[in-house]
Design a protein around this motif. Sequence first.
Motif, mmCIF file in Angstrom:
data_model
loop_
_atom_site.group_PDB
_atom_site.id
_atom_site.type_symbol
_atom_site.label_atom_id
_atom_site.label_comp_id
_atom_site.label_asym_id
_atom_site.label_seq_id
_atom_site.Cartn_x
_atom_site.Cartn_y
_atom_site.Cartn_z
ATOM 1 N N LYS A 32 0.831 -1.216 0.000
ATOM 2 C CA LYS A 32 0.000 0.000 0.000
ATOM 3 C C LYS A 32 0.860 1.259 0.000
ATOM 4 C CE LYS A 32 -3.679 0.226 2.484
ATOM 5 N NZ LYS A 32 -4.646 0.151 3.569
ATOM 6 N N LEU A 35 2.551 1.617 -3.583
ATOM 7 C CA LEU A 35 1.562 1.998 -4.596
ATOM 8 C C LEU A 35 1.112 3.438 -4.387
ATOM 9 C CD1 LEU A 35 -0.527 -1.289 -4.891
ATOM 10 C CD2 LEU A 35 1.110 -0.361 -6.548
ATOM 11 N N GLY A 36 1.011 3.854 -3.138
ATOM 12 C CA GLY A 36 0.659 5.243 -2.844
ATOM 13 C C GLY A 36 1.735 6.211 -3.293
ATOM 14 N N ASP A 39 1.637 6.760 -6.815
ATOM 15 C CA ASP A 39 0.337 7.281 -7.243
ATOM 16 C C ASP A 39 -0.426 6.242 -8.077
ATOM 17 O OD1 ASP A 39 -1.636 9.210 -7.169
ATOM 18 O OD2 ASP A 39 -0.929 10.227 -8.975
ATOM 19 N N ASP A 41 -2.459 3.850 -6.344
ATOM 20 C CA ASP A 41 -3.406 3.229 -5.430
ATOM 21 C C ASP A 41 -4.869 3.562 -5.718
ATOM 22 O OD1 ASP A 41 -3.048 5.851 -4.650
ATOM 23 O OD2 ASP A 41 -2.834 5.405 -2.517
ATOM 24 N N LEU A 44 -7.126 0.609 -5.698
ATOM 25 C CA LEU A 44 -7.344 0.014 -4.385
ATOM 26 C C LEU A 44 -8.355 0.803 -3.576
ATOM 27 C CD1 LEU A 44 -3.703 -0.931 -3.298
ATOM 28 C CD2 LEU A 44 -5.429 -2.379 -4.389
ATOM 29 N N SER A 70 -3.977 2.308 -13.064
ATOM 30 C CA SER A 70 -3.689 1.999 -11.670
ATOM 31 C C SER A 70 -3.956 0.531 -11.373
ATOM 32 C CB SER A 70 -4.549 2.881 -10.759
ATOM 33 O OG SER A 70 -4.509 2.424 -9.436
ATOM 34 N N SER A 74 -1.021 -2.002 -10.446
ATOM 35 C CA SER A 74 -1.118 -2.493 -9.064
ATOM 36 C C SER A 74 -1.112 -4.018 -9.034
ATOM 37 C CB SER A 74 -2.387 -1.975 -8.384
ATOM 38 O OG SER A 74 -2.325 -0.590 -8.202
ATOM 39 N N LYS A 97 -7.991 -4.627 -6.282
ATOM 40 C CA LYS A 97 -8.695 -4.577 -5.002
ATOM 41 C C LYS A 97 -9.168 -5.974 -4.596
ATOM 42 C CE LYS A 97 -12.138 -1.608 -2.810
ATOM 43 N NZ LYS A 97 -13.107 -0.535 -3.072
#
Length: 147
Positions: A32, A35-36, A39, A41, A44, A70, A74, A97
């Motif tokens: 997390k 990925l944040g 940029d 996320d 998710l 994304s 991801s 997700k």
Amino acid sequence: MSSASVVPLHLHASSVKVFNGMNFYEWHEQVKFHLGVMDLDLALMNDKPNAITDKSSEDEKSFHKSWERSNRLSLMFMQMTVANNIKSTTPQTESAKKYLKFVGERFCSADKSLASTLMAELTTMKFNGSRNMQNHIIDVIPRNLVS
């Protein structure tokens, strides 16, 4: 994201501890975070947007395109950081997700039960002098942590 701060996906993935089935919480936190930072996320945090139609606004089209990117990256990132033996047991999914949710549901409880079993075993083992200390220590070390 500015071009000056672009870091290749595989470099981020190489700094994440590989998920081995027993380290879900640590792996989840690192995934997390990375990925944040990249940029990526968005997929998710949001469900898949509705399909694009002729009546879709430019904002909807832009969001859909960002979400698709994304989601795709991801998924790649998570799969790059999962051990091969785990990867082969996870279903093919088109949603990052859903993939993260499946892995969490499947391995989070295993993480907890293994930890409690090992703690119970380690706290009840006693050296009784019937063998040498080296063999006792070897037996105390959980075999699944060594392999």
